[in-house]
Design a protein around this motif. Structure first.
Motif, PDB file in Angstrom:
ATOM      1  N   ILE A   1       0.198  -3.476  46.394  1.00  0.00           N
ATOM      2  CA  ILE A   1      -0.784  -2.540  45.818  1.00  0.00           C
ATOM      3  C   ILE A   1      -2.016  -3.287  45.316  1.00  0.00           C
ATOM      4  O   ILE A   1      -3.154  -2.927  45.649  1.00  0.00           O
ATOM      5  CB  ILE A   1      -0.143  -1.732  44.680  1.00  0.00           C
ATOM      6  CG1 ILE A   1       0.898  -0.761  45.243  1.00  0.00           C
ATOM      7  CG2 ILE A   1      -1.203  -0.949  43.906  1.00  0.00           C
ATOM      8  CD1 ILE A   1       1.745  -0.088  44.186  1.00  0.00           C
TER       9      ILE A   1
ATOM     10  N   TRP B   1      -5.690  -2.962  47.105  1.00  0.00           N
ATOM     11  CA  TRP B   1      -6.784  -2.394  46.322  1.00  0.00           C
ATOM     12  C   TRP B   1      -8.003  -3.315  46.314  1.00  0.00           C
ATOM     13  O   TRP B   1      -9.109  -2.925  46.682  1.00  0.00           O
ATOM     14  CB  TRP B   1      -6.313  -2.153  44.884  1.00  0.00           C
ATOM     15  CG  TRP B   1      -5.980  -0.731  44.614  1.00  0.00           C
ATOM     16  CD1 TRP B   1      -5.816   0.269  45.529  1.00  0.00           C
ATOM     17  CD2 TRP B   1      -5.757  -0.139  43.337  1.00  0.00           C
ATOM     18  NE1 TRP B   1      -5.497   1.442  44.901  1.00  0.00           N
ATOM     19  CE2 TRP B   1      -5.457   1.229  43.563  1.00  0.00           C
ATOM     20  CE3 TRP B   1      -5.771  -0.617  42.034  1.00  0.00           C
ATOM     21  CZ2 TRP B   1      -5.178   2.109  42.531  1.00  0.00           C
ATOM     22  CZ3 TRP B   1      -5.491   0.266  40.994  1.00  0.00           C
ATOM     23  CH2 TRP B   1      -5.200   1.606  41.240  1.00  0.00           C
TER      24      TRP B   1
ATOM     25  N   ASN C   1     -10.275   6.973  49.943  1.00  0.00           N
ATOM     26  CA  ASN C   1      -8.880   6.594  49.713  1.00  0.00           C
ATOM     27  C   ASN C   1      -8.720   5.782  48.433  1.00  0.00           C
ATOM     28  O   ASN C   1      -7.775   5.983  47.669  1.00  0.00           O
ATOM     29  CB  ASN C   1      -8.356   5.779  50.894  1.00  0.00           C
ATOM     30  CG  ASN C   1      -7.537   6.623  51.851  1.00  0.00           C
ATOM     31  OD1 ASN C   1      -7.023   7.669  51.470  1.00  0.00           O
ATOM     32  ND2 ASN C   1      -7.414   6.181  53.078  1.00  0.00           N
TER      33      ASN C   1
ATOM     34  N   SER D   1      -6.435   6.956  45.254  1.00  0.00           N
ATOM     35  CA  SER D   1      -5.332   6.155  44.714  1.00  0.00           C
ATOM     36  C   SER D   1      -5.587   5.753  43.268  1.00  0.00           C
ATOM     37  O   SER D   1      -4.640   5.629  42.479  1.00  0.00           O
ATOM     38  CB  SER D   1      -5.124   4.909  45.581  1.00  0.00           C
ATOM     39  OG  SER D   1      -6.290   4.103  45.595  1.00  0.00           O
TER      40      SER D   1
ATOM     41  N   SER E   1      -4.456   8.723  41.273  1.00  0.00           N
ATOM     42  CA  SER E   1      -3.226   9.354  41.763  1.00  0.00           C
ATOM     43  C   SER E   1      -2.215   9.637  40.655  1.00  0.00           C
ATOM     44  O   SER E   1      -1.528  10.668  40.690  1.00  0.00           O
ATOM     45  CB  SER E   1      -2.583   8.491  42.852  1.00  0.00           C
ATOM     46  OG  SER E   1      -2.304   7.199  42.351  1.00  0.00           O
TER      47      SER E   1
ATOM     48  N   ILE F   1       4.449   6.597  42.915  1.00  0.00           N
ATOM     49  CA  ILE F   1       3.134   6.812  42.308  1.00  0.00           C
ATOM     50  C   ILE F   1       3.104   6.344  40.858  1.00  0.00           C
ATOM     51  O   ILE F   1       2.164   5.653  40.444  1.00  0.00           O
ATOM     52  CB  ILE F   1       2.745   8.301  42.407  1.00  0.00           C
ATOM     53  CG1 ILE F   1       2.511   8.675  43.874  1.00  0.00           C
ATOM     54  CG2 ILE F   1       1.499   8.587  41.579  1.00  0.00           C
ATOM     55  CD1 ILE F   1       2.258  10.141  44.104  1.00  0.00           C
TER      56      ILE F   1
ATOM     57  N   LEU G   1       2.848   2.019  40.825  1.00  0.00           N
ATOM     58  CA  LEU G   1       1.404   1.886  40.604  1.00  0.00           C
ATOM     59  C   LEU G   1       1.096   1.404  39.190  1.00  0.00           C
ATOM     60  O   LEU G   1       0.259   0.513  38.999  1.00  0.00           O
ATOM     61  CB  LEU G   1       0.717   3.222  40.874  1.00  0.00           C
ATOM     62  CG  LEU G   1      -0.807   3.189  40.976  1.00  0.00           C
ATOM     63  CD1 LEU G   1      -1.258   2.237  42.067  1.00  0.00           C
ATOM     64  CD2 LEU G   1      -1.339   4.587  41.260  1.00  0.00           C
TER      65      LEU G   1
END
Length: 779
Positions: free
Chosen positions: A382, A386, A422, A426, A429, A556, A560
């Motif tokens: 992640i 990112w 996107n 995210s 999210s 999520i 995250l």
């Protein structure tokens, strides 16, 4: 048939059976080019790696190994298997997968000898922990001989090995070379088992591969695999075929799927569905455009010519070549260094390279079956994705400096807009997921006779779980709080069931009273369904769709939030290695970076939830607020529709536009002596590796011609000595001072003439050639 090996001092005949059993040992050192005093700190950095050099007193590889692998063979496909301390089962899976593919190469007219596998182990210490296990030692002894290392370095403990005049920047490894045979498969596999003396992480393993072995062998294509990843039959060949048939393809990848997932395991089945959806939608869309953001290091192939230069030394190995630039932001980017490399290839100046996804190529891999291990993996994925995507958006202008067509550049622009949306989605999210749950609870309990406090209780538990995740993520390793994370994951799974139930009730009321969300939801189900059916993946997805839905809140919220709270951790997280001195010195700076980003993220999500929650409450009275909420839904549906279009275009491209490689005939691998290219007689060719000429057929010698010409050369030119000329781009040579020179420049400088038979002779030059040359007594 015996295999004939010619030595410079004598001739010998070695049988194939003896080659099968023999392990040849050679310690090697990276030939680094360092730049000193590049800043006020009087330090130095790596500029590039120019191949490998021997370690005294040995000055050569054994010719019995090099005869097939190097001397008269142009390596077409060079494979690296990155290993740490994995068990024999993991390595067996990978090597068996490679062996299964050799027959397909042979059927296409590509001799298996032109496919070589290099297993690079990241550190002697972690490897020995596996090697000394009784159940593991017998297997690894076919690749690794500790006695030869002890005899060479004169030590009792393998961890005490040192090279003469060793410096801090020196890196050396122990290489064991053999032809690996498996009774299940028809062809032997040329294998190098390389154990690095020091553990310096996976990127350093790729430094050894690209800067060391690839510079030495100069292959046409390279393949990256992780130990434990098993390519299915024909999968490696499909990647080779894609690049061979389209010279614009700089790299490609196939599909990675979990190996025999347990249907009762929530984690494994959810990952199976996640991997399948990712490839069917994301990889397919990116392949149509020509720019895949990440070719996974566990299963991807590259064109070696495309990698050379800036893509490797200015981008992929930036942490080695420009350590002064590795602040917290860039360190997070290089958690996903594959993404940096992909952008560098597509945007390479004066080229129009593309990246492709090859659907037919499939590899199986072990996936984490513990929540703590999966969290550590996803933290790296992640954070790396990112920051790499943000960096891609920052450097998107470099795409327009390439030689791509205007239409292709327009596609790149659309792709950058898609990525920007996107990244924003995210980023919000966690807030969006909570908002959907909160609105569902409120709408249900407000419109029914059920007590309102039940809905408030569910929302309170949800928020409490988020706060608990934040506190745990800031100070506790996942493996120490795995049980707590499991309880949180189960609770979120139940909340997901409630949310789905609320959505079904909402859809029922929407049918009676038309709502704009109804066609969007129906269209979304249609898109998923038709795409899975056309990709023949419906059965697999159906098996794991329940698992995936139940774990969606965990993906999520838990993954995250844990990733965001650990922006300062730029290690891989799945290896028990120690932090470097540089990382310890920068720890305070990285933690401050984490605090800033995490605070901004939390405030953004709180504001997002607060504003949209108010908008939902006022939507029944305020028309503008109602359409604002609808616009959020339209954005989500627009992303899904864009991915669907890409998936459909990819299927059409695969069906109508894929070119199949024609099998190569034997003549493609023989030297045509009627051509005007350089031709070598066998006595010379038997000790000269293949040279990269413009036409492949003029650079390779078949094994049959090798043996026949060798015998003729023994009879007619018994006393002639020929100095070998090596095809390495850069090698350690020199007339007197052994200073490095460029191999291609030297090749152009060689004096040649022709004899009456038209066979070209290469005059001997008193020069010490790199890794594979023997010292002559007259030097």
């Amino acid at each position: 048939m015996s295999k004939i090996i010619q030595s410079r001092s004598h001739k010998e005949i070695i049988s194939s059976a003896s080659l099968k059993a023999e392990i040849i040992y050679q310690p090697l050192k990276l030939q680094k080019k360092m730049i000193e005093n590049f800043d006020e700190k009087q330090s130095k950095r790596l500029e590039c790696v120019n191949g490998l050099v021997w370690i005294d007193p040995d000055t050569n590889f054994r010719e019995s190994f090099c005869k097939d692998l190097i001397y008269n063979t142009q390596i077409e496909f060079l494979i690296v298997v990155a290993m740490y301390n994995e068990s024999k089962e993991h390595l067996t899976h990978t090597l068996n997968g490679i062996s299964e593919n050799l027959e397909e190469f042979k059927c296409a007219g590509i001799p298996p000898e032109r496919v070589c596998t290099i297993i690079i182990v990241d550190g002697m210490e972690p490897f020995l922990k596996t090697f000394y296990k009784p159940e593991e030692k017998f297997y690894f002894e076919q690749f690794f001989d500790e006695k030869k290392i002890k005899d060479f370095f004169k030590v009792e403990n393998l961890l005490d090995c040192k090279i003469p005049e060793e410096t801090e920047d020196d890196e050396f490894a122990h290489c064991f070379m053999k032809t690996h045979y498996n009774y299940k498969y028809k062809y032997g596999m040329q294998t190098i088992f390389c154990v690095k003396q020091k553990n310096r992480r996976k990127l350093n393993t790729h430094l050894w591969f690209f800067g060391g072995f690839c510079e030495m062998f100069q292959p046409k294509y390279v393949m990256l695999l992780d130990v434990g990843t098993k390519p299915l039959p024909k999968s490696l060949f499909y990647l080779y075929e894609a690049m061979e048939e389209d010279g614009r393809i700089a790299g490609c990848c196939g599909e990675i799927t979990p190996m025999e997932p347990n249907v009762w395991s929530l984690l494994q089945m959810a990952q199976m569905v996640e991997y399948k959806i990712s490839h069917i939608f994301d990889k397919a869309l990116e392949s149509v455009i020509g720019y895949i953001t990440v070719l996974p290091g566990a299963f991807s192939a590259y064109r070696w010519k495309a990698l050379q230069g800036d893509p490797l030394w200015e981008f992929y190995f930036k942490s080695f070549c420009h350590p002064e630039k590795m602040d917290a932001f860039h360190s997070n980017i290089y958690l996903a260094e594959d993404r940096v490399l992909c952008l560098a290839l597509v945007s390479k100046k004066n080229n129009d390279y593309l990246l492709r996804y090859v659907k037919k190529s499939v590899a199986e891999t072990d996936v984490p079956d513990k929540l703590s291990v999966l969290m550590a993996q996803r933290r790296r994925w992640i954070n790396g994705s990112w920051f790499a995507l943000i960096d891609t958006l920052r450097r998107a202008s470099s795409l327009y400096h390439s030689n791509h067509s205007r239409f292709r550049k327009c596609l790149f622009f659309i792709q950058m807009v898609y990525y920007a949306v996107n990244v924003a989605c995210s980023w919000f999210s966690v807030g969006a997921f909570f908002l959907a749950f909160n609105i569902s609870m409120r709408n249900y309990f407000d419109g029914n006779s059920a007590p309102q406090w039940i809905g408030n209780l569910f929302v309170s538990v949800y928020v409490t779980a988020i706060i608990l995740i934040i506190f745990l993520s800031l100070g506790v390793k996942p493996r120490k709080a795995e049980d707590v994370y499991k309880v949180i994951s189960y609770c979120y799974g139940l909340f997901m069931v409630f949310t789905i139930a609320m959505m079904i009730i909402f859809l029922y009321h929407s049918i009676q009273n038309f709502n704009w969300f109804l066609p969007l939801i129906v269209a979304s189900f249609f898109i998923f369904g038709i795409t899975m059916i056309l990709n023949c993946a419906a059965l697999k997805v159906v098996k794991g769709v329940v698992h995936f839905i139940l774990l969606s809140p965990t993906y999520i919220n838990v993954f995250l939030i844990y990733a965001i709270c650990n922006f300062h951790d730029c290690t891989w997280g799945n290896r028990p290695d120690q932090m470097t001195v540089e990382e310890k010195n920068k720890l305070e700076e990285f933690e401050a970076f984490r605090t800033r980003w995490a605070s901004v993220w939390a405030l953004c999500n709180l504001a997002f939830v607060y504003y949209l929650n108010i908008a939902d409450k006022e939507s029944s009275e305020n028309r503008d607020m109602k359409w604002f909420i609808y616009s959020i839904g339209f954005i989500g549906f627009g992303i899904l529709a864009f991915r669907f279009i890409g998936a459909m275009l990819y299927l059409m491209q695969e069906h109508f536009c894929t070119r199949i490689m024609k099998p190569k005939s034997e003549s493609d691998w023989h030297i045509n002596e009627e051509k005007e290219e350089i031709v070598l007689n066998h006595k010379e060719a038997s000790i000269v590796p293949s040279i990269n000429y413009e036409k492949k057929r003029s650079s390779l010698i078949s094994e049959e011609n090798h043996s026949e010409r060798h015998m003729n050369s023994i009879e007619t030119k018994e006393n002639q000595e020929i100095q070998p000329v090596y095809k390495f781009k850069t090698m350690k040579v020199g007339a007197k001072d052994n200073s490095p020179i460029n191999g291609e420049e030297y090749l152009n400088d060689i004096t040649t003439d022709r004899d009456e038979s038209g066979i070209q002779k290469i005059r001997r030059r008193k020069t010490l050639f790199g890794l594979l040359a023997k010292k002559k007594s007259d030097l």
